[in-house]
Design an enzyme around this catalytic site. Structure first.
Site, PDB file in Angstrom:
ATOM      1  N   ARG A 281     -34.278  33.223 -44.745  1.00 28.76           N
ATOM      2  CA  ARG A 281     -33.937  32.592 -43.463  1.00 28.76           C
ATOM      3  C   ARG A 281     -34.810  33.103 -42.318  1.00 28.76           C
ATOM      4  O   ARG A 281     -35.089  32.368 -41.377  1.00 28.76           O
ATOM      5  CB  ARG A 281     -32.462  32.814 -43.139  1.00 28.76           C
TER       6      ARG A 281
ATOM      7  N   LYS B 236     -15.666  23.050 -56.594  1.00 28.45           N
ATOM      8  CA  LYS B 236     -14.491  22.217 -56.374  1.00 28.45           C
ATOM      9  C   LYS B 236     -14.783  20.821 -55.856  1.00 28.45           C
ATOM     10  O   LYS B 236     -15.661  20.622 -55.028  1.00 28.45           O
ATOM     11  CB  LYS B 236     -13.596  22.894 -55.341  1.00 28.45           C
TER      12      LYS B 236
ATOM     13  N   GLY C 152     -25.731  26.649 -50.503  1.00 21.43           N
ATOM     14  CA  GLY C 152     -26.070  28.057 -50.640  1.00 21.43           C
ATOM     15  C   GLY C 152     -26.333  28.471 -52.074  1.00 21.43           C
ATOM     16  O   GLY C 152     -27.385  29.037 -52.392  1.00 21.43           O
TER      17      GLY C 152
ATOM     18  N   GLY D   4     -23.362  24.292 -45.703  1.00 18.10           N
ATOM     19  CA  GLY D   4     -22.355  23.384 -45.170  1.00 18.10           C
ATOM     20  C   GLY D   4     -22.952  22.313 -44.276  1.00 18.10           C
ATOM     21  O   GLY D   4     -22.536  21.150 -44.307  1.00 18.10           O
TER      22      GLY D   4
HETATM   23  P1  ADP Z   1     -23.136  25.330 -53.218  1.00 18.20           P
HETATM   24  O1  ADP Z   1     -23.034  26.661 -52.514  1.00 18.20           O
HETATM   25  O2  ADP Z   1     -24.506  25.104 -53.800  1.00 18.20           O
HETATM   26  O3  ADP Z   1     -22.656  24.185 -52.378  1.00 18.20           O
HETATM   27  P2  ADP Z   1     -20.594  25.685 -54.480  1.00 18.20           P
HETATM   28  O4  ADP Z   1     -20.298  26.803 -53.545  1.00 18.20           O
HETATM   29  O5  ADP Z   1     -19.835  24.434 -54.347  1.00 18.20           O
HETATM   30  O6  ADP Z   1     -22.171  25.378 -54.485  1.00 18.20           O
HETATM   31  O7  ADP Z   1     -20.353  26.161 -55.975  1.00 18.20           O
HETATM   32  C1  ADP Z   1     -20.947  27.301 -56.512  1.00 18.20           C
HETATM   33  C2  ADP Z   1     -19.965  28.053 -57.350  1.00 18.20           C
HETATM   34  O8  ADP Z   1     -19.393  27.206 -58.320  1.00 18.20           O
HETATM   35  C3  ADP Z   1     -20.634  29.182 -58.109  1.00 18.20           C
HETATM   36  O9  ADP Z   1     -20.038  30.395 -57.708  1.00 18.20           O
HETATM   37  C4  ADP Z   1     -20.333  28.875 -59.569  1.00 18.20           C
HETATM   38  O10 ADP Z   1     -20.022  30.007 -60.330  1.00 18.20           O
HETATM   39  C5  ADP Z   1     -19.113  27.979 -59.464  1.00 18.20           C
HETATM   40  N1  ADP Z   1     -18.969  27.134 -60.643  1.00 18.20           N
HETATM   41  C6  ADP Z   1     -19.832  26.245 -61.145  1.00 18.20           C
HETATM   42  N2  ADP Z   1     -19.372  25.697 -62.279  1.00 18.20           N
HETATM   43  C7  ADP Z   1     -18.173  26.254 -62.520  1.00 18.20           C
HETATM   44  C8  ADP Z   1     -17.191  26.103 -63.551  1.00 18.20           C
HETATM   45  N3  ADP Z   1     -17.375  25.263 -64.556  1.00 18.20           N
HETATM   46  N4  ADP Z   1     -16.066  26.842 -63.445  1.00 18.20           N
HETATM   47  C9  ADP Z   1     -15.880  27.696 -62.429  1.00 18.20           C
HETATM   48  N5  ADP Z   1     -16.767  27.877 -61.430  1.00 18.20           N
HETATM   49  C10 ADP Z   1     -17.895  27.166 -61.474  1.00 18.20           C
HETATM   50 MG    MG Z   2     -21.392  28.008 -52.205  1.00 18.80          MG
END
Ligand code: ADP
Ligand code: MG
Length: 389
Positions: A36, A197, A346, A369
């Site tokens: 960053r 989620k 992230g 976000g």
């Molecule tokens: P980003 O930060 O890229 O938007 P998220 O924060 O939504 O992504 O999701 C990332 C998290 O999702 C990671 O910590 C990863 O371990 C978790 N994750 C991915 N697949 C699964 C799964 N099948 N079960 C539980 N956690 C998961």
């Molecule tokens: Mg995340």
């Protein structure tokens, strides 16, 4: 609508307050990932070259309105000094007499870093008086903190109304790339959405499904969709209350949505744990933690024919190898496709960086976000507050 650029303002010898996103991870008083900081360098270097007096401000972590020693920006000033090859002076606070006195002594080309904005509760409250105190430090305001633009805080929103304002080069780049994909994607347009989620990403799923030709779902989020299709998910992460939403989307967009067929399942979500691959129901006591090889192949095929790709969210628990394989396979497929590719989020960004193919991605967004809210079509207060060209 394009926003006014810092290039359009005469900054020579002016005091320029720059909101940057220096919310970096620290480890033992050192910056452990300086991405960053590096991303903000073009704007800072430009201001130095133009003979501006550059006053940088940022938040770091969640100190909740009080001084937290471990969240001081001192390590950032040190790293920035190294990167710029010139001294960056660290302020004792972000507002107040001492800071004003130090700013009054600044010379053209000087760089001054204000202390963590969130040491003051007024920052997150977008307090008008606090915004006025920040504005009093400068003649011009530049926002280069895309990652904080979805928050209406004093340093991102309030202050923008009090000074001649413009966006920095990083903000400009983010808005250009993300705006192009959101508003004028070249088809075939593919989205890949994963992560933990469904509830975090319903808005962006709905908006993207209107526009994309295909949407691949992986990660924990896929579990809820598979449950909605009647698959047993064992001990997997699922959101039962989101099953109706998933069913709705499956009904509305049956051609567009692509779900995993085979899944990597385990009894222990830990690095190097033993696993199995299942195509039907997930057995009792097992959790789905990654997409299987068949799914990786199917996803790669879709990625290979896309002209535009937007990717957010890892395909599995990528922090714990071997459950990073699906995510790495997708990263490689995106990198070797000829498509315009945008990665936001992230964890997605750190996964892509770990894959070693980051330089083959068209644009890696610094806004987690913020990039999602932008893609969802929501107005970002920090962007809205800046004047149009
Ligand atoms: P980003 O930060 O890229 O938007 P998220 O924060 O939504 O992504 O999701 C990332 C998290 O999702 C990671 O910590 C990863 O371990 C978790 N994750 C991915 N697949 C699964 C799964 N099948 N079960 C539980 N956690 C998961
Ligand atoms: Mg995340």
């Amino acid at each position: 609508m394009a926003k006014r650029s810092v290039r359009a303002l005469d900054v020579a010898h002016k005091r320029v307050l720059v909101r940057v996103d220096f919310n970096v991870p620290l480890d033992n008083g050192r910056v452990s990932d300086d991405t960053r900081i590096r991303e903000a360098l073009p704007t800072i270097q430009y201001l130095i070259d133009q003979g501006a007096k550059t006053i940088l401000c940022s938040h770091l972590g969640r100190p909740k309105g009080q001084v937290v020693e471990s969240m001081r920006l001192t390590p950032v000033a040190r790293r920035l000094t190294e990167l710029l090859g010139r001294p960056v002076q660290m302020a004792p606070d972000c507002v107040g007499h001492e800071v004003e006195a130090a700013v009054a002594l600044m010379q053209p080309g000087d760089v001054y870093l204000l202390e963590n904005l969130r040491f003051h509760p007024e920052e997150e409250q977008n307090d008008p008086d606090f915004a006025r105190q920040l504005a009093a430090l400068a003649d011009i305001y530049v926002n280069d903190a895309f990652g904080a633009a979805h928050r209406a805080h004093a340093s991102t929103e309030g202050v923008a109304h009090l000074l001649p304002a413009a966006c920095g080069f990083l903000m400009e780049k983010e808005l250009r790339y993300l705006g192009e994909v959101r508003d004028h994607p070249q088809h075939s347009f593919l989205a890949i959405i994963g992560g933990a989620k469904v509830s975090d990403k319903i808005g962006v799923l709905q908006r993207l499904l209107e526009q994309v030709d295909r949407l691949l779902i992986g990660g924990g989020m896929a579990n809820t969709f598979l449950l909605a299709q009647g698959r047993a998910m064992g001990a997997s992460l699922v959101e039962t209350d989101k099953v109706p939403v998933a069913q709705d989307l499956l009904r509305q967009f049956p051609q567009k949505l692509v779900l995993p067929s085979d899944l990597v399942v385990t009894q222990r979500i830990e690095a190097d744990a033993t696993f199995q691959v299942v195509e039907g129901n997930v057995p009792e006591g097992f959790a789905a933690v990654d997409i299987g090889e068949k799914t990786q192949g199917r996803f790669a095929q879709e990625i290979g024919v896309a002209k535009t790709i937007f990717w957010n969210g890892p395909m599995g628990v990528f922090e714990k190898p071997p459950f990073d394989r699906g995510t790495l396979a997708v990263a490689n497929a995106v990198a070797s496709s000829g498509a315009t590719s945008i990665v936001g989020g992230g964890d997605s960004v750190s996964a892509v960086q770990r894959s070693g193919v980051a330089d083959k991605i068209t644009h890696i967004s610094t806004g987690g976000g913020a990039s999602l809210e932008f893609m969802e079509g929501r107005a970002l207060p920090g962007v809205e507050a800046l004047p149009d060209v």
